[in-house]
Write a protein that holds these residues in place. Structure first.
Motif, short mmCIF file in Angstrom:
data_model
loop_
_atom_site.label_atom_id
_atom_site.label_comp_id
_atom_site.label_asym_id
_atom_site.label_seq_id
_atom_site.Cartn_x
_atom_site.Cartn_y
_atom_site.Cartn_z
N GLN A 39 12.29 -0.25 7.60
CA GLN A 39 13.12 0.85 7.04
C GLN A 39 12.21 1.97 6.13
O GLN A 39 11.57 1.25 5.50
N ARG A 40 12.44 3.10 6.17
CA ARG A 40 11.69 3.95 5.44
C ARG A 40 12.24 3.87 4.10
O ARG A 40 13.56 3.68 3.62
N ILE A 41 11.25 3.90 3.04
CA ILE A 41 11.67 3.80 1.62
C ILE A 41 11.69 5.37 0.96
O ILE A 41 10.46 5.92 1.20
N ASP A 42 12.49 5.64 0.37
CA ASP A 42 12.61 6.92 -0.35
C ASP A 42 11.79 6.95 -1.67
O ASP A 42 12.22 6.75 -2.71
N THR A 43 10.49 7.47 -1.56
CA THR A 43 9.47 7.37 -2.44
C THR A 43 8.36 8.16 -2.17
O THR A 43 7.96 8.37 -0.88
N ARG A 44 7.63 8.78 -3.27
CA ARG A 44 6.22 9.50 -3.01
C ARG A 44 5.26 8.46 -3.15
O ARG A 44 3.98 9.02 -2.82
N ASN A 45 5.47 7.10 -3.30
CA ASN A 45 4.23 6.39 -3.75
C ASN A 45 3.99 5.66 -2.62
O ASN A 45 4.20 4.51 -2.28
N THR A 46 3.08 6.49 -1.59
CA THR A 46 2.67 5.95 -0.33
C THR A 46 1.16 5.89 -0.18
O THR A 46 0.68 6.02 0.88
N ARG A 47 0.51 6.17 -1.31
CA ARG A 47 -1.08 6.40 -1.33
C ARG A 47 -1.68 5.01 -0.86
O ARG A 47 -1.44 4.23 -1.27
N GLY A 48 -2.65 5.25 0.31
CA GLY A 48 -3.40 4.16 0.35
C GLY A 48 -2.57 2.96 1.49
O GLY A 48 -3.00 2.08 1.78
N THR A 49 -1.48 3.35 2.17
CA THR A 49 -0.82 2.62 2.94
C THR A 49 -1.78 2.14 4.28
O THR A 49 -1.57 1.01 4.53
N GLY A 50 -2.43 3.00 4.82
CA GLY A 50 -3.03 2.60 5.82
C GLY A 50 -4.30 1.78 5.77
O GLY A 50 -4.74 0.78 6.19
N CYS A 51 -4.97 2.07 4.58
CA CYS A 51 -6.07 1.25 3.88
C CYS A 51 -5.46 -0.28 3.67
O CYS A 51 -6.14 -1.42 4.04
N THR A 52 -4.35 -0.14 2.92
CA THR A 52 -3.74 -1.56 2.74
C THR A 52 -3.31 -2.31 3.84
O THR A 52 -3.57 -3.42 3.84
N LEU A 53 -2.91 -1.80 4.88
CA LEU A 53 -2.51 -2.42 6.09
C LEU A 53 -3.56 -3.05 6.76
O LEU A 53 -3.54 -4.23 7.34
N SER A 54 -4.79 -2.33 6.79
CA SER A 54 -5.76 -2.66 7.75
C SER A 54 -6.55 -4.06 7.16
O SER A 54 -6.67 -5.05 7.48
N ALA A 55 -6.40 -3.70 5.62
CA ALA A 55 -6.90 -4.82 4.83
C ALA A 55 -5.99 -6.21 4.75
O ALA A 55 -6.65 -7.37 4.65
N ALA A 56 -4.69 -5.99 4.82
CA ALA A 56 -3.90 -7.15 4.83
C ALA A 56 -4.22 -7.79 6.16
O ALA A 56 -4.12 -8.89 6.24
N ILE A 57 -4.24 -6.97 7.11
CA ILE A 57 -4.26 -7.81 8.40
C ILE A 57 -5.65 -8.39 8.74
O ILE A 57 -5.62 -9.66 9.13
N ALA A 58 -6.76 -7.69 8.32
CA ALA A 58 -8.08 -8.46 8.18
C ALA A 58 -8.11 -9.89 7.08
O ALA A 58 -8.38 -10.86 7.77
N SER A 59 -7.00 -9.82 6.11
CA SER A 59 -7.04 -10.87 5.21
C SER A 59 -6.28 -12.03 6.18
O SER A 59 -6.65 -13.08 6.21
N TYR A 60 -5.34 -11.65 6.75
CA TYR A 60 -4.54 -12.58 7.26
C TYR A 60 -5.41 -13.26 8.59
O TYR A 60 -5.08 -14.60 8.87
N LEU A 61 -6.07 -12.39 9.22
CA LEU A 61 -7.12 -12.96 10.34
C LEU A 61 -8.04 -13.93 9.63
O LEU A 61 -8.33 -14.91 10.29
N ALA A 62 -8.62 -13.76 8.65
CA ALA A 62 -9.41 -14.37 7.69
C ALA A 62 -8.74 -15.83 7.66
O ALA A 62 -9.41 -16.84 7.80
#
Length: 275
Positions: A207-230
């Protein structure tokens, strides 16, 4: 005298990405994400963007020779269990990174950072073409957003049907798996699609969250996926966990006031200690 314990093998994730003065995206977001998930982060810096929460003001690439020397230095000492790749400044950097990672044994997640969230062009056409030709085929997963998918395929991506077609086009270019992020769609329910060259697409919804604090979402997602793969998770499970990590990081930061523009996430909503 207290007897020392046997050494613990910590899972390590290498982030190859650009710098962020506000520490909400790029290398710093990756370090926070990897650490919060319980892995150890190592880093290669590719560029120095001058930026804050309102946008990118300028970009200064790291010298090409420094990219190669950083990679060799890290690999000589700490061989990563997974790699996340974000912003690459130019085609020469793509060539160096691809050549060194050609024989890497482990998962690679590439976030094709082409535009900043404020619209600043971060890669030229030659660099994008080199990524498609040399880097993306090495990746376990590539995670474009809608604008990046449009740039990579030459088609407009405006809905779920477009997303399916764009993924199919990308898979014909030699990619192994694509997670196409639907955060830029105007819906209250956000849909992202995962598809590999051997399986049908899987939709992940939040669900979309009503906030402007979305800086670095793409960076965070890819790093999280890499971490879980590790940590040994399957690709589907790692993607599901990465999307949930980003969602909870946004929830935990939705009322923060940091900067005048798009603020950062709260990566440490539930940190896991190294063990």
């Amino acid at each position: 005298m207290e007897q020392s314990k046997n050494p613990t093998s910590i899972k390590t994730v290498l982030s190859i990405a650009g710098f962020d003065n506000i520490a909400g995206a790029g290398l710093q977001a990756d370090i926070k994400t990897i650490s919060a998930i319980g892995c150890y982060a190592t880093t290669i810096i590719t560029s120095l963007p001058v930026q804050n929460t309102t946008g990118v003001k300028a970009v200064f690439p790291i010298p090409d020779v420094a990219i190669e020397e950083q990679l060799n230095c890290v690999f000589d000492d700490v061989y990563p269990d997974a790699i996340k790749i974000g912003m690459i400044a130019n085609s020469k950097q793509v060539d160096i990174i691809s050549r060194i990672l050609e024989n890497y044994k482990g998962p690679i997640v590439v976030d094709p950072v082409m535009l900043s969230s404020s619209g600043h062009q971060l890669q030229d056409e030659e660099t994008i073409a080199e990524c498609i030709r040399k880097l993306y085929p090495l990746a376990t997963l590539v995670t474009p957003n809608l604008d990046e998918a449009a740039a990579l395929t030459g088609m407009s991506v405006k809905n779920l049907q477009d997303m399916e077609l764009a993924i199919d086009i990308l898979l014909t270019k030699g990619l192994h798996a694509v997670l196409l992020k639907g955060g830029h769609l105007p819906d209250d329910t956000l849909s992202s699609l995962l598809k590999t060259n051997t399986s049908d697409s899987i939709a992940f919804k939040t669900q979309r969250i009503d906030t402007r604090n979305t800086r670095g979402t793409g960076c965070t997602l890819s790093a999280a996926i890499a971490s879980y793969l590790a940590l040994g998770q399957s690709l589907t499970t790692a993607v599901k966990g990465g999307i949930e990590f980003v969602h909870q990081s946004i929830v935990a930061a939705k009322d923060f006031q940091i900067g005048k523009g798009n603020g950062p996430l709260n990566h440490f909503f539930n940190p896991i200690p190294l063990k």
